[in-house]
Each structure stands twice: as C-alpha cells, then as structure tokens.
Design an enzyme around this catalytic site. Structure first.
Site, PDB file in Angstrom:
ATOM      1  N   HIS A  27       0.848  -1.199   0.000  1.00 45.86           N
ATOM      2  CA  HIS A  27       0.000   0.000   0.000  1.00 45.86           C
ATOM      3  C   HIS A  27       0.885   1.251   0.000  1.00 45.86           C
ATOM      4  CE1 HIS A  27      -4.027  -1.827   1.635  1.00 45.86           C
ATOM      5  NE2 HIS A  27      -3.585  -2.440   0.558  1.00 45.86           N
ATOM      6  N   GLU A  42       0.919   3.902   1.827  1.00 45.67           N
ATOM      7  CA  GLU A  42       1.428   4.336   3.131  1.00 45.67           C
ATOM      8  C   GLU A  42       2.607   3.481   3.583  1.00 45.67           C
ATOM      9  OE1 GLU A  42      -1.635   3.492   2.186  1.00 45.67           O
ATOM     10  OE2 GLU A  42      -3.083   3.998   3.736  1.00 45.67           O
ATOM     11  N   CYS A  62      -6.321   1.616   5.807  1.00 42.86           N
ATOM     12  CA  CYS A  62      -6.889   0.330   6.243  1.00 42.86           C
ATOM     13  C   CYS A  62      -6.234  -0.049   7.581  1.00 42.86           C
ATOM     14  CB  CYS A  62      -6.624  -0.742   5.183  1.00 42.86           C
ATOM     15  SG  CYS A  62      -4.915  -1.349   5.162  1.00 42.86           S
ATOM     16  N   CYS A  69      -2.386  -0.427   7.479  1.00 41.87           N
ATOM     17  CA  CYS A  69      -1.649   0.838   7.398  1.00 41.87           C
ATOM     18  C   CYS A  69      -1.805   1.649   8.688  1.00 41.87           C
ATOM     19  CB  CYS A  69      -2.109   1.631   6.187  1.00 41.87           C
ATOM     20  SG  CYS A  69      -1.655   0.801   4.643  1.00 41.87           S
TER      21      CYS A  69
END
Lengths: 145, 145
Positions: B54, B56, B84, B87
């Site tokens: 992801h 992040e 999410c 993260c």
C-alpha cells in the site's frame, strides 16, 4: 505425523531465535503450503530501521513472491506471537487458510482491538508452543533491563 | 501560505494518479517534514504482487530510511484515502505527529474497526480534497466494471 503444528512452530521459534541473536524483539514466522515451508521471517525492525519489518510482513511478502500471487489461501502461517494490528491487517488482505500463533500479546496484539481484523475465512489456532515463545520474549526483555 | 494541507494533498493525489495509470487502486501518500516532502508512495499491490505494498507502507519505510530512524514524530503523513487497519497499525508504530487523509473508506478503513488503532499522540485531520480522491477511485472502479 511429522508435520504437526508443533513441528512448524519450532521452525518459527528458530526464526525468533535469529531475531533474539540480532538484539531484535524475538518473533518468528514461517509460511507453510502442502507441508512445505515456503517463506520464513523474523523481526528486523531495528536492523532495518523500519516499523513495518515484522516477521509476518516479511514472510507474507516472500510467500507471495514464491507463489506468484498475492493470496495465501492454501497456506498456513505460523507465528510465535499473536500478531499486532498491522500484521493482522496484512493477514486480512493475504487471506491465509489458517493462522497458528504461540504466545498471546495482551498489550499489542490484534485481539485487543478486535478479532474482526482477521479475515472471517481464516481459521485461527492459538497457544501452540506458547510457553517457549513467551520464555524467549521474557529473556529478551530481561536482558534489556 | 504555500504549504497548506491542500498543497500536500495535491501531491498525494499525483501519487494516486500514478497508481491509476498502472491500473492499481488509486491511493497515494506523501510524508512531509519541515514543509518538505521526504517520501512518496502509491499503491503497487498488483504490480508487486504484494498485499503489503500500500502507498502508506512504502512511504513509511522510505521516510524511515531518509530520516535514519524508525519514528516519524515530526512528520505529517498525507494520504488520499482513509488508511486500512494494516496501514493504521503501521502508522501506530511509526507515530507520525499528524495524519491527514482525504476520502473516507467505510468498507475497509480503520475507523470501522477502531480509531484506537492510531497512536493517541498522532493528530488526525480528514476530508482534505476528499472529493478529488473519491472521484479518482470511482473512476477506477467504473473502468473495472
């Protein structure tokens, strides 16, 4: 019955010992598919200067590379310690068939936040070699004092 | 007032656009220290075959490398979408001074599970350029249909 949960958890404990030997919080992980270890990981957050370098995160990434796909549907993930929310969140996305962990982590474990962090299709077994895992962690934190 | 939240969120949106252009779910992130962008990331889960890739996660790792330390205490993390749980868990460990996000993610966002996934010392601002971020996501999922 060579390939028991104890067998694979002992392999995860070997990974945790590698972390211990590097002065890292001793947590280890192995990912198993068809009774075969396809990935290993141990905590390297200090060595790599990276909060995301937990044992599970590395093992998830390595498994996906090995399998050529993002999902660990047919895999079992053995972890010496209850995953934190970050790792539980990663395991949610990776959707392994099964997660087996050893010691509980009442302070930083995902259960504190909510069991629903794990995908509902993933089976969870806990407490496998929990005492061995907890003893290694205790020994690490005693050394740090 | 060059360095506003809108300014940095626009940079995060540029990252999200890069993900879009690679046929990835369009989410972008920039990490800012002293009004300077020290790391950028966009979602690469399909390209890298890795659920942990992801925006992040990559930006957190890159920031720590840049800073030479694990903690993002003096940093602000701009993300186009609500993180999410994975993260959010990583951001808990990295402890940025501030998190700014755009669109909400009622399905997969961390708020659904529990706001306590974020470190209590981290300030949170949401809704910055939320409509731009949501429009890019809608456009992606409409294309997929």
């Amino acid at each position: 019955m060579l390939y028991t949960d104890d067998y694979f958890m002992k392999e995860a404990l070997k990974e945790a010992q590698k972390a211990f030997d590097r002065d890292e919080v001793p947590v280890g992980c192995v990912v198993v598919a068809s009774d075969r270890i396809i990935a290993r990981g141990h905590n390297l957050t200090e060595t790599l200067n990276d909060v995301t370098a937990h044992a599970e995160m590395q093992a998830i990434t390595a498994s996906a590379h090995y399998l050529g796909g993002k999902f660990l549907t047919d895999c079992s993930v053995y972890i010496t310690l209850e995953p934190c929310p970050m790792c539980a969140g990663a395991l949610f996305w990776a959707r392994p068939g099964r997660i087996v962990y050893g010691a509980e982590d009442p302070k930083n474990g995902y259960m504190k936040h909510r069991p629903s962090l794990i995908h509902p299709k993933t089976l969870i077994t806990k407490g496998v070699l929990a005492e061995e895992s907890a003893a290694l962690l205790r020994s690490f934190f005693e050394k740090k004092r």
